[in-house]
Scaffold this motif. Structure first.
Motif, short mmCIF file in Angstrom:
data_model
loop_
_atom_site.label_atom_id
_atom_site.label_comp_id
_atom_site.label_asym_id
_atom_site.label_seq_id
_atom_site.Cartn_x
_atom_site.Cartn_y
_atom_site.Cartn_z
N ILE A 1 1.44 7.91 6.43
CA ILE A 1 0.27 7.11 6.05
C ILE A 1 -0.36 6.57 7.32
CG2 ILE A 1 -0.60 5.33 4.49
CD1 ILE A 1 2.24 5.29 3.21
N PRO A 2 -1.59 6.99 7.65
CA PRO A 2 -2.23 6.53 8.90
C PRO A 2 -2.34 5.01 8.95
CG PRO A 2 -3.47 8.35 7.92
CD PRO A 2 -2.45 7.92 6.90
N GLY A 3 -2.14 4.46 10.16
CA GLY A 3 -2.17 3.02 10.34
C GLY A 3 -3.45 2.36 9.86
N TYR B 1 5.51 5.56 7.10
CA TYR B 1 6.01 6.77 6.44
C TYR B 1 6.55 6.42 5.06
CZ TYR B 1 5.92 8.33 11.27
OH TYR B 1 5.51 8.62 12.55
N LEU B 2 6.21 7.28 4.11
CA LEU B 2 6.78 7.16 2.77
C LEU B 2 8.01 8.06 2.74
CD1 LEU B 2 6.05 5.75 0.04
CD2 LEU B 2 5.09 7.94 -0.68
N ASN C 1 0.83 -1.22 0.00
CA ASN C 1 0.00 0.00 0.00
C ASN C 1 0.86 1.26 0.00
OD1 ASN C 1 -2.60 -1.07 -0.04
ND2 ASN C 1 -2.62 -1.44 2.15
N GLY C 2 1.96 1.22 0.74
CA GLY C 2 2.83 2.40 0.83
C GLY C 2 3.60 2.64 -0.45
N THR C 3 4.57 1.77 -0.73
CA THR C 3 5.45 1.98 -1.89
C THR C 3 4.73 1.71 -3.20
OG1 THR C 3 7.30 1.28 -0.50
CG2 THR C 3 7.70 1.40 -2.86
N PRO D 1 8.06 2.12 9.08
CA PRO D 1 7.30 2.66 10.21
C PRO D 1 8.18 3.39 11.21
CG PRO D 1 7.76 0.36 10.59
CD PRO D 1 8.43 0.71 9.29
N PHE D 2 9.50 3.36 10.98
CA PHE D 2 10.44 3.94 11.94
C PHE D 2 11.67 4.43 11.19
CE2 PHE D 2 14.42 3.35 14.28
CZ PHE D 2 14.19 4.08 15.43
N TYR D 3 12.20 5.57 11.65
CA TYR D 3 13.48 6.08 11.16
C TYR D 3 14.14 6.74 12.36
CZ TYR D 3 16.76 9.08 8.52
OH TYR D 3 17.87 9.73 8.05
#
Length: 400
Positions: A381-383, A358-359, A149-151, A273-275
């Protein structure tokens, strides 16, 4: 003198009683310590679990926690044998990490059979909260649906409407290709071809030539770790992106980008989801982690091990017991999640941990201010949008 002796004896009795009152908890970090996923999981996962125990102040809360680790070598039979031994002989209550989907699915079944707890933070297959969901497993960091869905969604919206997949030839690559294909076609795109690549492999040249020859606008890399690094490097050698085709790294970690360097990876779009550099809290954690890991910043998997261990310990503390895995997981689902790395969230009935994704886009070398300054944020991007709807996974725990 007698008074002193009596006082010492009383204190000794109290100390013994306090020690006896402590609930023993044994956590097993079952990960890839030597193979293609060692950088994204491996020793960093063990460090993250121990940091969580330290930050939770487990001893002050009546918990006597031990953390051990083993290498499953990316082999399901090895992973399930270790899980069985840990549960049967070594007193392990909870297994965490499980990087490699085929291994995670094997751990998932053993954990259910033995009624223990499994927190998957490294493996991607969304089947863990779908047809293979159990009351004993929580899936934390990401999954193949969220990555798709994200990428996948972002690339199609940017005009990448024809795709060719290079998919690692095991369950993770297959489910990631499946879930991304669904997103691509739903958004009006088309898959023009695909090829299965051996897992692991160092040579992607013949597969990349097929992808190049397909004329697809996007080459989707349904792999991870060292496989992704090698594929991106070799794509650069073939001049694939210079020729106008885009690479979609469907599962990319900051450690991969760091290995590649921004010169090679610049412009790559990815979902995580994390950086480490998102907030003051993620930076503080990452600095502590790096001191124990020779300067390396944590990946999303490491963050998931830390957060998952914290939440697990909260549930064990609330129950004052760790042996009944289904009860512990039920308590984890009942309690809202809250930690410094993922913020506030929830765990659904199917075991899926919900949080934002996050994108990101990899910075150009001129934009980067240091060796770990790698990403710029394109979108949050909301969960509840990025993960699969509860009623679409086929999880038998979901009623109606």
């Amino acid at each position: 003198m007698l008074r002193r002796m009596l006082l010492a004896a009383a204190l000794g009795t109290l100390t013994t009683a306090a020690a006896q009152a402590q609930t023993p908890v044994k956590i097993g970090v079952l990960t890839d310590r030597s193979g293609v996923y060692a950088d994204i999981a491996g020793e960093g996962s063990l460090v993250a679990a121990r940091m969580a125990v330290e930050d939770f102040k487990a001893a002050d809360k009546g918990l006597k926690v031990e953390v051990i680790a083993a290498d499953h070598q990316n082999k399901p039979d090895v992973g399930s044998a270790i899980a069985r031994q840990w549960y049967d002989r070594d007193g392990v209550d909870m297994i965490i990490d499980g990087v490699t989907s085929s291994v995670a699915l094997a751990i998932n079944q053993v954990t259910k059979e033995k009624n223990k707890t499994f927190i998957d933070t490294g493996a991607g297959t969304a089947d863990l909260t779908g047809v293979q969901c159990t009351p004993n497993t929580v899936h934390w960091v990401y999954d193949t649906v969220a990555l798709a869905n994200g990428t996948g969604g972002a690339m199609v919206k940017r005009g990448g409407d024809t795709w060719f997949f290079l998919a690692a030839d095991y369950v993770f690559g297959q489910t990631l290709q499946r879930d991304t294909t669904t997103v691509v076609t739903k958004n009006g795109g088309k898959v023009v071809g695909s090829v299965k690549t051996p897992f692991p492999t160092a040579d992607f040249s013949s597969f990349l030539l097929q992808a190049q020859g397909s004329g697809a606008k996007v080459i989707g890399l349904a792999n991870a770790g060292a496989d992704t690094i090698n594929a991106i490097k070799q794509a650069g050698e073939f001049g694939i992106t210079e020729g106008g085709q885009a690479l979609a790294g469907l599962l990319v970690f900051s450690s991969d980008v760091h290995s590649l360097g921004t010169k090679v990876a610049q412009g790559l779009v990815l979902t995580e989801p994390f950086y480490w550099d998102l907030t003051d809290a993620t930076r503080a954690f990452s600095d502590r982690f790096a001191k124990q890991m020779g300067g390396k910043k944590p990946t999303a998997n490491h963050a998931g091990v830390y957060a998952g261990t914290l939440h697990y310990l909260k549930a064990v503390e609330a129950l004052k017991a760790s042996s009944d895995g289904a009860k512990v997981v039920a308590k984890m689902k009942e309690m809202p999640t809250d930690d410094p790395l993922f913020g506030k969230g929830t765990i659904r009935v199917d075991g899926r941990k919900i949080h934002d994704m996050y994108l990101f886009e990899v910075k150009k070398p001129a934009e980067s201010k240091g060796e770990w300054d790698l990403y710029k944020t394109l979108a949050t991007i909301p969960g509840n949008e990025v993960f699969r709807p509860l009623n679409e996974g086929g999880c038998p725990l979901v009623k109606g």
